[in-house]
Design a protein around this motif. Structure first.
Motif, PDB file in Angstrom:
ATOM      1  N   TYR A 109      38.049  66.782 -31.946  1.00 27.48           N
ATOM      2  CA  TYR A 109      37.966  66.095 -30.662  1.00 27.48           C
ATOM      3  C   TYR A 109      37.365  64.700 -30.827  1.00 27.48           C
ATOM      4  CZ  TYR A 109      37.488  65.380 -25.709  1.00 27.48           C
ATOM      5  OH  TYR A 109      37.617  64.869 -24.452  1.00 27.48           O
TER       6      TYR A 109
ATOM      7  N   ARG B 121      43.861  64.422 -27.074  1.00 24.64           N
ATOM      8  CA  ARG B 121      42.702  64.659 -26.198  1.00 24.64           C
ATOM      9  C   ARG B 121      42.830  66.006 -25.475  1.00 24.64           C
ATOM     10  NH1 ARG B 121      38.584  60.395 -25.858  1.00 24.64           N
ATOM     11  NH2 ARG B 121      39.608  58.774 -27.023  1.00 24.64           N
ATOM     12  N   TYR B 122      44.075  66.395 -25.206  1.00 24.28           N
ATOM     13  CA  TYR B 122      44.288  67.700 -24.571  1.00 24.28           C
ATOM     14  C   TYR B 122      44.638  68.739 -25.608  1.00 24.28           C
ATOM     15  CZ  TYR B 122      44.895  64.415 -20.780  1.00 24.28           C
ATOM     16  OH  TYR B 122      44.710  63.380 -19.904  1.00 24.28           O
TER      17      TYR B 122
ATOM     18  N   ASN C 139      45.682  60.246 -32.267  1.00 27.74           N
ATOM     19  CA  ASN C 139      46.722  59.737 -31.366  1.00 27.74           C
ATOM     20  C   ASN C 139      47.338  58.455 -31.914  1.00 27.74           C
ATOM     21  OD1 ASN C 139      46.815  61.619 -29.366  1.00 27.74           O
ATOM     22  ND2 ASN C 139      45.280  60.633 -28.088  1.00 27.74           N
TER      23      ASN C 139
ATOM     24  N   GLY D 133      52.037  68.354 -23.918  1.00 31.71           N
ATOM     25  CA  GLY D 133      52.342  67.029 -24.447  1.00 31.71           C
ATOM     26  C   GLY D 133      51.587  66.804 -25.741  1.00 31.71           C
ATOM     27  N   ALA D 134      51.825  65.644 -26.354  1.00 31.76           N
ATOM     28  CA  ALA D 134      51.333  65.430 -27.719  1.00 31.76           C
ATOM     29  C   ALA D 134      49.973  64.758 -27.788  1.00 31.76           C
ATOM     30  CB  ALA D 134      52.358  64.601 -28.499  1.00 31.76           C
ATOM     31  N   ASN D 135      49.350  64.478 -26.637  1.00 32.24           N
ATOM     32  CA  ASN D 135      48.078  63.772 -26.649  1.00 32.24           C
ATOM     33  C   ASN D 135      46.959  64.661 -27.214  1.00 32.24           C
ATOM     34  OD1 ASN D 135      45.738  62.380 -26.087  1.00 32.24           O
ATOM     35  ND2 ASN D 135      46.522  61.584 -24.141  1.00 32.24           N
TER      36      ASN D 135
ATOM     37  N   LYS E 126      41.191  60.142 -30.733  1.00 38.17           N
ATOM     38  CA  LYS E 126      41.838  58.864 -30.444  1.00 38.17           C
ATOM     39  C   LYS E 126      42.499  58.304 -31.699  1.00 38.17           C
ATOM     40  CE  LYS E 126      38.619  55.108 -31.193  1.00 38.17           C
ATOM     41  NZ  LYS E 126      37.834  54.005 -30.735  1.00 38.17           N
TER      42      LYS E 126
END
Lengths: 279, 257
Positions: A196, A264-265, A203, A260-262, A200
């Motif tokens: 986590y 953060r989630y 990503n 989705g591919a983010n 960023k």
């Protein structure tokens, strides 16, 4: 249906399956006997908890490696963890050593060390002019895995312990205990926090290594860190459960389809609901 | 004060072989510079050196008197942004999420994107006029639309210098003009440097051009000064002629048979 609703449904399925599986088994139990029964407290409860933990460990490792290797087919074992752990475990099982450390027997300890050693060799093999690349990492992973498979075969032939070694390689939670649960929990927390913390950067890496660098990411440093974390996390899972396959490959994809591919989630949520998958 | 000063820059992928062999030029704030030159002349290499992807072995690159070669990756990312030749759409991302990736150097750990990041992304989408595409998955876009997403993503970095590697090469003429008009508008408040293969298109939209050949600057100046028959022969080894249009006084380069 929005993402939150899907998450709630998956979490409920996980909980439901966990509850059902506590009751199921050769000895059927009614809710009344649960708390007094040693079968529940000493066998089924740790087994169910460990299965959740192992699933989370493998899923988080799969997410990290798929991102860092930029390869949708990457799974937690792609850098040689499984091969190294297999050799370690087979040495322990083949020689029948009975050493214990921190409540763990020799098999998980040697499996863990074998996994770390294999990835260490892979990482150093893949360095060309001081830098690694995804291609050399994957190729080195395949090479070391093949080599380790040969050693494994040699151990099986010379010790004759085919059955016990093969049983371990298939992956099993049948001998789950509370000490296993306690041992792997810190690894799960460590893996989730690191993944986590660097979400960023993971990503940015979706745009490619060069673009990630123009966004301020030190790709080589990130790679060492993520590979180390993923290896520790996978090795912890493998040392208590053997080589459980498929989970670490498919869960990240399954969750990507929903959320989705983010990262953060992807990092904090996926493992939990998707866990219901491998019962 | 020069927005960008490139002095004696030498850089290459292998130590013994420098692709850029001493490049010098200066750019002012608000300029839109077109870099042209044959394939393999060092255009892309120059852009990569400018955004820190390629270590500079000799010389310096200064932005507003500050040497950017010593900057941290993250600090450089707030000053220089690159739109690469071919950007892959990130599958599973919406346009807004893709543009939000440009905020990476500004985001803090453990925190989701803040109000300021959302404001900047909204502004970037409006600048390139794709605010109505914001929630569409990037995989569903056409090449021309996606190129604008790529530019918006770079704008979200709030760069002082925006670099684009062949931004119009794979677009139809309608989108080529759209993108070039957009860049001409965007150059205000920043500096834009882009590489081109279409010499006439570049000449129409850039006030100044740079002609690169074998890692060196052959010519720099207005399109009329740079795109001469002699320069084209020297670099591209192609016979060409400059024809003046009597009606609008634009000159254009025509290949001779």
């Amino acid at each position: 249906m929005n993402k939150n609703q899907i998450l709630i449904i998956l979490c409920s399925v996980l909980l439901l399956l966990a509850v059902i599986s506590v009751f199921l088994g050769p000895v059927m139990m009614s809710p009344g006997d649960l708390m007094e029964s040693p079968i529940f407290l000493q066998i089924r409860l740790p087994r169910v908890l460990l299965s959740v933990l192992v699933g989370v460990l493998l899923a988080i490792s799969g997410v990290m490696l798929q991102a860092i290797l930029r390869n949708p087919l990457a799974d937690p074992y792609i850098l040689g963890v499984s091969a190294g752990a297999g050799v370690g475990a087979s040495i322990a099982l083949g020689t029948g050593m009975t050493l214990t450390l921190f409540g763990l027997s020799s098999t998980p300890i040697l499996a863990f060390m074998g996994a770390l050693l294999a990835v260490f060799v892979v990482y150093n093999l893949s360095k060309v002019a001081g830098r690694t690349s995804t291609e050399t990492l994957i190729l080195a992973g395949v090479a070391v895995s093949s080599f380790a498979a040969a050693i494994l075969a040699l151990i099986i032939i010379t010790t004759g312990k085919l059955q016990s070694i093969y049983f371990w390689l298939l992956g099993s939670l049948s001998s789950a205990s509370w000490s296993d649960v306690i041992t792997v929990t810190p690894y799960m927390i460590f893996g989730l926090v690191i993944a986590y913390f660097y979400s960023k950067e993971l990503n940015a890496l979706l745009l490619g290594e060069d673009m990630a660098q123009t966004l301020g990411v030190d790709v080589e440093k990130l790679r060492i860190l993520i590979i180390t974390t993923a290896t520790l996390v996978t090795a912890a899972a493998v040392s208590v459960s053997g080589l459980v396959g498929f989970v670490g490959l498919i869960i990240p994809h399954f969750v990507r389809m929903i959320l989705g591919a983010n990262h953060r989630y992807l990092v904090p949520f996926p493992p939990w609901p998707a866990q219901s998958f491998w019962w | 004060m020069k927005a960008l000063e490139v002095k004696d820059v030498m850089a290459g992928y292998v130590d013994e072989q420098m692709i850029l062999q001493g490049v010098n030029f200066e750019v002012n704030m608000g300029e839109f510079i077109g870099i042209v030159g044959p394939n393999g002349s060092g255009k892309t290499t120059l852009l990569r050196a400018l955004c820190g992807l390629l270590p500079v072995k000799h010389g310096f690159i200064k932005m507003n008197e500050e040497n950017i070669l010593n900057l941290e990756h993250n600090e450089l990312a707030k000053k220089v942004a690159l739109v690469p030749q071919l950007m892959e759409p990130v599958s599973g991302f919406t346009v807004r999420e893709m543009v939000m990736l440009g905020r990476t150097p500004y985001m803090r750990r453990f925190s989701f994107e803040g109000d300021e990041d959302r404001e900047v992304v909204k502004w970037a989408l409006e600048e390139v006029k794709i605010e109505d595409l914001a929630e569409i998955p990037v995989n569903n876009l056409s090449g021309g639309e996606f190129q604008r997403v790529a530019i918006a993503r770079a704008l979200a970095q709030e760069p002082k210098i925006l670099l684009l590697d062949e931004p119009i090469s794979h677009l139809d003429i309608r989108y080529q003009v759209k993108i070039l008009r957009l860049l001409r508008k965007l150059r205000k408040q920043r500096t834009i440097i882009a590489t081109f293969h279409d010499l006439n298109m570049a000449a129409r939209f850039c006030k100044r051009m740079i002609l690169v050949h074998k890692g060196m600057l052959v010519a720099m100046g207005t399109p009329e000064e740079v795109l001469t028959a002699a320069n084209i022969w020297k670099t591209y080894r192609v016979k060409a002629e400059v024809q003046k249009n009597i009606r609008n006084k634009n000159s254009r380069l025509v290949l001779l048979p």
